[in-house]
Design a protein around this motif. Structure first.
Motif, PDB file in Angstrom:
ATOM      1  N   ASP A   1       0.823  -1.208   0.000  1.00  7.93           N
ATOM      2  CA  ASP A   1       0.000   0.000   0.000  1.00  7.93           C
ATOM      3  C   ASP A   1       0.857   1.258   0.000  1.00  7.93           C
ATOM      4  O   ASP A   1       1.904   1.303   0.649  1.00  7.93           O
ATOM      5  CB  ASP A   1      -0.886   0.021   1.258  1.00  7.93           C
ATOM      6  CG  ASP A   1      -1.899  -1.091   1.269  1.00  7.93           C
ATOM      7  OD1 ASP A   1      -2.787  -1.072   0.404  1.00  7.93           O
ATOM      8  OD2 ASP A   1      -1.807  -1.975   2.134  1.00  7.93           O
TER       9      ASP A   1
ATOM     10  N   THR B   1      -6.769   7.314   0.276  1.00  6.79           N
ATOM     11  CA  THR B   1      -6.791   5.993   0.899  1.00  6.79           C
ATOM     12  C   THR B   1      -7.886   5.941   1.963  1.00  6.79           C
ATOM     13  O   THR B   1      -8.046   6.873   2.744  1.00  6.79           O
ATOM     14  CB  THR B   1      -5.428   5.660   1.537  1.00  6.79           C
ATOM     15  OG1 THR B   1      -4.404   5.773   0.546  1.00  6.79           O
ATOM     16  CG2 THR B   1      -5.423   4.254   2.126  1.00  6.79           C
TER      17      THR B   1
ATOM     18  N   ASP C   1      -7.283   1.909  -2.061  1.00  9.63           N
ATOM     19  CA  ASP C   1      -6.629   3.122  -2.553  1.00  9.63           C
ATOM     20  C   ASP C   1      -7.591   4.296  -2.663  1.00  9.63           C
ATOM     21  O   ASP C   1      -7.208   5.437  -2.453  1.00  9.63           O
ATOM     22  CB  ASP C   1      -5.999   2.872  -3.931  1.00  9.63           C
ATOM     23  CG  ASP C   1      -4.850   1.873  -3.860  1.00  9.63           C
ATOM     24  OD1 ASP C   1      -4.377   1.575  -2.747  1.00  9.63           O
ATOM     25  OD2 ASP C   1      -4.429   1.394  -4.926  1.00  9.63           O
TER      26      ASP C   1
END
Length: 153
Positions: free
Chosen positions: A76, A82, A100
């Motif tokens: 990530d 996010t 995301d």
């Protein structure tokens, strides 16, 4: 049968469209409890690599997992887009999924969803269909497989 009766025969489901990498995925909205901004995650030792740790949501400790790591994608990269989606599966404690970006809510009927054939070993084990929303294709996540699948490593 007239067109109105035909339209009523198809069940519709709402999906939250999320982005993971360059791909769009759909999560059945009925499983979503909350969507929160990225926050500090407390690490927990000796757990699977895709579990990022736990967060505190309104006094409840919620485990958080990375869908990217679970699907063998790049780790990530947290941005202002996010989010952590808190999902609650039937009779299970809530779990957070790092995504995301949360894009939109779409309504799909069964005519616009195609089954997935599992002849490739990509992330299709986590997908239970492909939804067509206009010209856009959305891979529909099988949350049970994402959350419960045992690692074969």
């Amino acid at each position: 049968m007239d067109a109105l009766n035909i339209a009523r025969e198809y069940d519709t489901v709402q999906y939250i469209v999320i982005k993971i990498g360059e791909e769009q995925y759909g999560i059945d909205i009925s499983y979503i409890d909350n969507i929160v901004r990225m926050q500090s995650i407390t690490r927990v030792p000796h757990v699977q690599p895709y579990f990022s740790g736990v967060i505190n949501i309104r006094g409840e400790v919620v485990p958080v997992m990375s869908i990217r790591v679970k699907m063998d994608l790049e780790p990530d990269e947290f941005t202002n887009k996010t989010r952590i989606i808190i999902v609650k599966m039937e009779n299970n404690a809530p779990i957070g999924l790092i995504v995301d970006e949360v894009r939109e809510v779409v309504t799909l009927d069964e005519r616009s969803i195609d089954e997935v054939t599992h002849d490739r070993k990509v992330d299709e084990t986590y997908i239970n269909g492909i939804g067509k929303n206009g010209e856009t294709l959305i891979s529909l996540l099988d949350l049970n497989a994402v959350i419960n699948e045992k690692d074969n490593a």
